[in-house]
Each structure stands twice: as structure tokens, then as C-alpha cells.
Design an enzyme around this catalytic site. Structure first.
Site, PDB file in Angstrom:
ATOM      1  N   HIS A   1     -50.149  10.010  60.860  1.00  0.00           N
ATOM      2  CA  HIS A   1     -49.649  10.930  62.379  1.00  0.00           C
ATOM      3  C   HIS A   1     -48.922  11.648  61.718  1.00  0.00           C
ATOM      4  CE1 HIS A   1     -47.015   7.339  61.611  1.00  0.00           C
ATOM      5  NE2 HIS A   1     -46.137   7.700  62.126  1.00  0.00           N
TER       6      HIS A   1
HETATM    7  C1  UD1 Z   1     -42.743   9.335  66.974  1.00  0.00           C
HETATM    8  C2  UD1 Z   1     -41.863   9.588  65.625  1.00  0.00           C
HETATM    9  C3  UD1 Z   1     -42.186   9.254  64.582  1.00  0.00           C
HETATM   10  C4  UD1 Z   1     -42.841   7.939  64.931  1.00  0.00           C
HETATM   11  C5  UD1 Z   1     -43.424   8.005  65.370  1.00  0.00           C
HETATM   12  C6  UD1 Z   1     -44.495   6.072  65.668  1.00  0.00           C
HETATM   13  C7  UD1 Z   1     -40.417  10.938  66.425  1.00  0.00           C
HETATM   14  C8  UD1 Z   1     -39.251  12.710  66.080  1.00  0.00           C
HETATM   15  N1  UD1 Z   1     -41.321  10.989  65.278  1.00  0.00           N
HETATM   16  O1  UD1 Z   1     -43.878  10.775  66.328  1.00  0.00           O
HETATM   17  O2  UD1 Z   1     -41.367   8.775  63.927  1.00  0.00           O
HETATM   18  O3  UD1 Z   1     -43.371   7.852  63.486  1.00  0.00           O
HETATM   19  O4  UD1 Z   1     -43.573   8.301  67.023  1.00  0.00           O
HETATM   20  O5  UD1 Z   1     -45.589   6.112  66.078  1.00  0.00           O
HETATM   21  O6  UD1 Z   1     -39.774  10.671  67.228  1.00  0.00           O
HETATM   22  N2  UD1 Z   1     -49.057  10.992  72.361  1.00  0.00           N
HETATM   23  C9  UD1 Z   1     -50.128  10.689  73.669  1.00  0.00           C
HETATM   24  N3  UD1 Z   1     -49.203   9.453  74.041  1.00  0.00           N
HETATM   25  C10 UD1 Z   1     -48.355   8.480  73.409  1.00  0.00           C
HETATM   26  C11 UD1 Z   1     -47.395   9.471  72.634  1.00  0.00           C
HETATM   27  C12 UD1 Z   1     -48.029  10.762  72.287  1.00  0.00           C
HETATM   28  O7  UD1 Z   1     -50.957  11.421  73.597  1.00  0.00           O
HETATM   29  O8  UD1 Z   1     -48.388   7.742  74.391  1.00  0.00           O
HETATM   30  C13 UD1 Z   1     -48.967  12.652  72.044  1.00  0.00           C
HETATM   31  C14 UD1 Z   1     -48.892  13.786  72.587  1.00  0.00           C
HETATM   32  O9  UD1 Z   1     -49.274  15.012  72.224  1.00  0.00           O
HETATM   33  C15 UD1 Z   1     -47.299  13.828  72.006  1.00  0.00           C
HETATM   34  C16 UD1 Z   1     -48.091  13.872  70.769  1.00  0.00           C
HETATM   35  O10 UD1 Z   1     -49.102  12.562  70.794  1.00  0.00           O
HETATM   36  O11 UD1 Z   1     -47.045  15.479  71.643  1.00  0.00           O
HETATM   37  C17 UD1 Z   1     -46.273  13.135  69.792  1.00  0.00           C
HETATM   38  O12 UD1 Z   1     -46.098  11.856  69.837  1.00  0.00           O
HETATM   39  P1  UD1 Z   1     -44.238  12.001  69.992  1.00  0.00           P
HETATM   40  O13 UD1 Z   1     -43.933  11.276  70.386  1.00  0.00           O
HETATM   41  O14 UD1 Z   1     -43.091  13.538  69.755  1.00  0.00           O
HETATM   42  O15 UD1 Z   1     -43.786  12.089  68.144  1.00  0.00           O
HETATM   43  P2  UD1 Z   1     -44.701  11.443  67.012  1.00  0.00           P
HETATM   44  O16 UD1 Z   1     -46.356  11.900  66.522  1.00  0.00           O
HETATM   45  O17 UD1 Z   1     -45.605   9.662  68.256  1.00  0.00           O
HETATM   46  N1  UDP Z   2     -48.963  -0.213  64.024  1.00  0.00           N
HETATM   47  C1  UDP Z   2     -49.995  -0.525  64.893  1.00  0.00           C
HETATM   48  N2  UDP Z   2     -50.982  -0.314  65.136  1.00  0.00           N
HETATM   49  C2  UDP Z   2     -51.325   0.936  64.869  1.00  0.00           C
HETATM   50  C3  UDP Z   2     -50.235   1.232  63.957  1.00  0.00           C
HETATM   51  C4  UDP Z   2     -49.569   0.880  63.463  1.00  0.00           C
HETATM   52  O1  UDP Z   2     -50.159  -1.331  65.472  1.00  0.00           O
HETATM   53  O2  UDP Z   2     -52.340   1.642  65.457  1.00  0.00           O
HETATM   54  C5  UDP Z   2     -47.796  -0.138  63.412  1.00  0.00           C
HETATM   55  C6  UDP Z   2     -47.365  -1.228  62.435  1.00  0.00           C
HETATM   56  O3  UDP Z   2     -48.080  -2.110  61.828  1.00  0.00           O
HETATM   57  C7  UDP Z   2     -46.431  -1.024  61.929  1.00  0.00           C
HETATM   58  C8  UDP Z   2     -45.417   0.318  63.019  1.00  0.00           C
HETATM   59  O4  UDP Z   2     -46.325   0.367  64.117  1.00  0.00           O
HETATM   60  O5  UDP Z   2     -45.483  -2.198  63.116  1.00  0.00           O
HETATM   61  C9  UDP Z   2     -45.858   1.396  62.497  1.00  0.00           C
HETATM   62  O6  UDP Z   2     -45.118   2.312  63.288  1.00  0.00           O
HETATM   63  P1  UDP Z   2     -46.102   3.494  63.114  1.00  0.00           P
HETATM   64  O7  UDP Z   2     -46.278   4.250  62.146  1.00  0.00           O
HETATM   65  O8  UDP Z   2     -45.698   4.197  64.699  1.00  0.00           O
HETATM   66  O9  UDP Z   2     -44.252   4.224  62.763  1.00  0.00           O
HETATM   67  P2  UDP Z   2     -43.674   5.124  61.112  1.00  0.00           P
HETATM   68  O10 UDP Z   2     -43.154   3.499  60.983  1.00  0.00           O
HETATM   69  O11 UDP Z   2     -43.974   6.230  60.588  1.00  0.00           O
HETATM   70  O12 UDP Z   2     -42.630   5.451  62.101  1.00  0.00           O
END
Ligand code: UD1
Ligand code: UDP
Length: 352
Positions: free
Chosen positions: A203
Site C-alpha cells: 500500500h
Molecule cells: C495511510 C498512512 C500510512 C499507513 C496506512 C495504513 C499517511 C500519510 N499514510 O496510508 O502511513 O501505512 O495508512 O493503512 O497517513 N481509502 C479508502 N477507504 C478507507 C481508507 C482509504 O477507500 O477506509 C482510499 C482512499 O482512496 C484514499 C486512499 O485509500 O485516498 C489512501 O488513504 P490515506 O489514508 O490517505 O492513506 P493510506 O494509503 O491509507
Molecule cells: N493488517 C490487518 N489486515 C490487513 C492488513 C494489515 O489487520 O488486511 C494489520 C497488520 O497485521 C498490522 C497492521 O495492520 O498489524 C499494519 O498496518 P498497515 O500495513 O496498514 O500500515 P503500516 O504498518 O505500514 O503503517
């Protein structure tokens, strides 16, 4: 003492769960949810599975560009903090929610505690790296998961309020793995045998938003085969926009899974392929070989110990490494014993 935990994204929820359990009861805790993540499987499922109390405030900020999203959070969090007047706020990890929470509080002269302080990838192209640095520099209490994190802070001149506590994600994992083993049916549901499949999560913006990189990753996944891929909504959107979604036929693409199913998928995988921070750590803790599709990592101990290999987004390299990587090294106790949250609560109890 009144403590406000500010959370909003998947990894924030997992880190909050054990901390909230320790501080609730000892202190007056409120939870402020920015709404950064909002799909059921990115949000509510973690509250249900981890027994996190319903947030006291839900700010419904949702998605947007970094400036738009962080700015909106800052505005809305500030209003709540002015109303609630907490003595301390806690922020978790390195998301935009973490930055907005820390900034809003420090401008109001409210004490800031950062859980997972001191992590550095030394790559400022990552939005998370900017968030970590800024949050650490406006925090009063810095709860570090590793010795490396303490040293990183020292190099930046931050020595006051720094505590080595261990990693709260170990606490979360230890508390949940037994429950997951009793209740999860994910292996049966997906028809998976033990150590018989690869688990992948992708992601990071650097991988999802770059057509060449994402295409190389997808092609590698198809060639490796036998991959279960819980797909982050960001990644799903990018795969569809780039026309790559339909090429993933040989891969078991599923919706993001809840924490309990995820632990089971991780623990029983042959190998894990990821760009997630949390998943790299969990792979290490479960002693599952991890291949990280990034040029750097803030969890450097997993690489030093030989359980995590960094690989660039190149199809041939990914395929070769995933097939051949066999760690043999012993592990150190890098992330603590599962008592980080208790230590954090004790430290908070000791401050004036
Ligand atoms: C965010 C965090 C990242 C973390 C990740 C965990 C920042 C800068 N990044 O990235 O560090 O590793 O969360 O998962 O804060 N979206 C949906 N539904 C949701 C959430 C997101 O559709 O419930 C989609 C939207 O199109 C959105 C995109 O995902 O624009 C990105 O979501 P965003 O929260 O901005 O960043 P992540 O890539 O999730
Ligand atoms: N995780 C989860 N379901 C998923 C993917 C990740 O529960 O489908 C959990 C994973 O086990 C870990 C946490 O989410 O505990 C990690 O979060 P993510 O990868 O979204 O973000 P990051 O750690 O890179 O910030």
C-alpha cells in the site's frame, strides 16, 4: 489526569488497543477518531475485534491530498482539544492523523506523547518520514520501541522525555494471537494449508502510485503464484486506474482482513511479501521470512538479523528472492516482551 488519544488509520487502531486498555481506568481517557480510514474493514473491524471503546469524537475527515487531509484534521482536532482541555494527548505511529494530532496539541501547549517515537527510514520522500520527524520534534514524551529509535532521537538532539518501552504492537499481538487461533476460520475459508502459501500486502505510495513499479510487482506476483493478497483500498484503486486489476488472476486478491485473520494468515504463511511497517515486524515475531518491497526500512533490526530482505520493484529480482530467501539466523529480542503499554502507563502516571 485527562488523556486524549488521537487516532484515525488502521495501524493507529492496533497500537491504541493495548495502550487504551492500560490507561483507561487509571486515567480519564477520551478517544478522538479523525476518520482518516472509514471502510468497515479498515476501521470498525479493529474496534470490534480488539475491544477498543467507541470513540468519544468522530471527526469524519476522510480522504484527500496530504495538505487537505492534514489541514482539515488540524482544524477539527483543535476544536475538540479546546473544548476538552486534556492534560496530555497520545498519538501513534506516523500517519497524517499522528501529525495533525501532535501539531494541534502542541500549538495549544498541551503535552504530547508519541507512541512509536524515533523511527527513521532516512527517506524524506516518504510522507511517513516527514510525519515522524515533525511529531518527534514537538513531543514531550517519546516512547521508543527499540534502542535504534532512542539513538535516532539522540542524533537529532532529542534526549529529554525519551523512554525505551518496547513495541506496543508486540503487546497487541500477544494478546490477540490466542483469540485468533481459537476463532479465525480464514485458512479454511480460503482453502489454505499451513506454510503452503505466500501472503502479500502492498500500500505504500511509492509502489502503488508508480505504474512501472506496480506493474513489476503484479507481474512478479502472477509468476510466483499461490499468493494471498488482502488488498488495501488505495492499491485497489491504483490497480484499477492503471488497468492492472484484471491481470491479477493467478493471485487470491481479497478485501483487507481483520486483525485476527491477519495474524493467522501471517503466522502460517510460507513467506510474507510486503511494504507495510507493521507487517515486517509481525513477520519477524512469527519467524516467517519477509521480503520487503522497499529501498529502506525503519525496522532495520529485522534486516540486520537476516529475517527481512529489501528488494526493489523489479519483477525478476522479486521472483528470485521470494523463491530463494531462507533465513537461518538467530533472532534477538528486539521489540520487547509485550509489556510496553504497561510501561507507558507507568511513565505517564509518574509525570507531573
Ligand atoms: C495511510 C498512512 C500510512 C499507513 C496506512 C495504513 C499517511 C500519510 N499514510 O496510508 O502511513 O501505512 O495508512 O493503512 O497517513 N481509502 C479508502 N477507504 C478507507 C481508507 C482509504 O477507500 O477506509 C482510499 C482512499 O482512496 C484514499 C486512499 O485509500 O485516498 C489512501 O488513504 P490515506 O489514508 O490517505 O492513506 P493510506 O494509503 O491509507
Ligand atoms: N493488517 C490487518 N489486515 C490487513 C492488513 C494489515 O489487520 O488486511 C494489520 C497488520 O497485521 C498490522 C497492521 O495492520 O498489524 C499494519 O498496518 P498497515 O500495513 O496498514 O500500515 P503500516 O504498518 O505500514 O503503517
Amino acid at each position: 489526569m485527562k488523556i486524549a488519544s488521537i487516532i484515525g488509520a488502521r495501524p493507529n487502531f492496533i497500537k491504541l488497543a493495548p495502550v487504551s486498555r492500560e490507561i483507561r481506568g487509571k486515567f480519564n481517557e477520551i478517544i478522538i477518531h479523525t476518520g482518516q480510514h472509514y471502510d468497515y474493514e479498515m476501521d470498525k473491524v479493529f474496534f470490534d475485534e480488539l475491544g477498543i471503546p467507541e470513540p468519544d469524537y468522530h471527526l469524519d475527515v476522510g480522504s484527500g491530498s496530504h495538505g487537505e487531509q492534514t489541514g482539515e484534521m488540524l482544524k477539527r482536532v483543535e476544536k475538540v482539544l479546546i473544548r476538552e482541555e486534556p492534560d496530555l494527548i497520545l498519538v501513534y505511529g506516523d500517519t497524517n492523523t499522528t501529525l495533525a494530532g501532535a501539531l494541534a496539541a502542541s500549538k495549544l501547549h498541551i503535552k504530547v506523547g508519541h507512541i512509536e517515537a524515533g523511527l527513521r527510514s532516512f527517506d524524506r520522500r516518504m510522507p511517513e518520514e516527514i510525519n515522524r520527524i515533525l511529531v518527534d520534534h514537538c513531543s514531550d514524551l517519546l516512547f521508543c520501541p527499540t534502542k535504534t529509535a532512542v539513538k535516532n532521537l539522540e542524533k537529532e538532539g532529542i534526549v529529554r522525555g525519551v523512554y525505551l518501552t518496547g513495541d506496543v504492537m508486540v503487546d497487541a499481538l500477544q494478546r490477540s494471537i490466542g483469540i485468533a487461533e481459537r476463532n479465525s476460520r480464514i485458512l479454511e475459508k480460503l482453502n489454505l494449508g499451513l506454510r503452503d502459501y505466500y501472503l502479500a500486502t502492498i500500500h505504500r505510495a511509492e509502489n502503488t502510485d508508480d505504474f512501472k513499479r506496480l506493474k513489476a510487482i503484479v507481474e512478479a506476483f502472477c509468476e510466483i503464484g499461490n499468493i494471498v493478497f488482502p488488498c488495501h483500498p488505495r492499491t485497489e484503486k491504483c490497480l484499477k486506474n492503471f488497468g492492472l486489476w484484471d491481470t491479477l488472476k493467478q493471485v487470491k486478491v481479497i478485501k483487507p482482513v481483520g486483525y485476527l485473520d491477519m495474524l493467522i494468515l501471517e503466522k502460517n504463511a510460507k513467506k510474507i511479501i510486503t511494504d507495510s511497517g507493521g507487517v515486517q515486524k509481525e513477520a519477524y515475531i512469527f519467524r516467517v521470512p519477509c521480503i520487503t518491497l522497499r529501498e529502506n526500512t525503519e525496522w532495520i533490526e529485522t534486516v540486520e538479523d537476516g529475517w527481512n530482505l529489501l528488494v526493489e520493484a523489479d519483477k525478476e529480482k522479486i521472483v528470485k528472492v521470494v523463491r530463494e530467501f531462507e533465513p537461518r539466523n538467530k533472532q534477538r529480542n528486539v521489540f520487547g516482551d509485550g509489556v510496553a503499554s504497561r510501561k507507558i502507563a507507568e511513565i505517564i502516571g509518574g509525570i507531573k
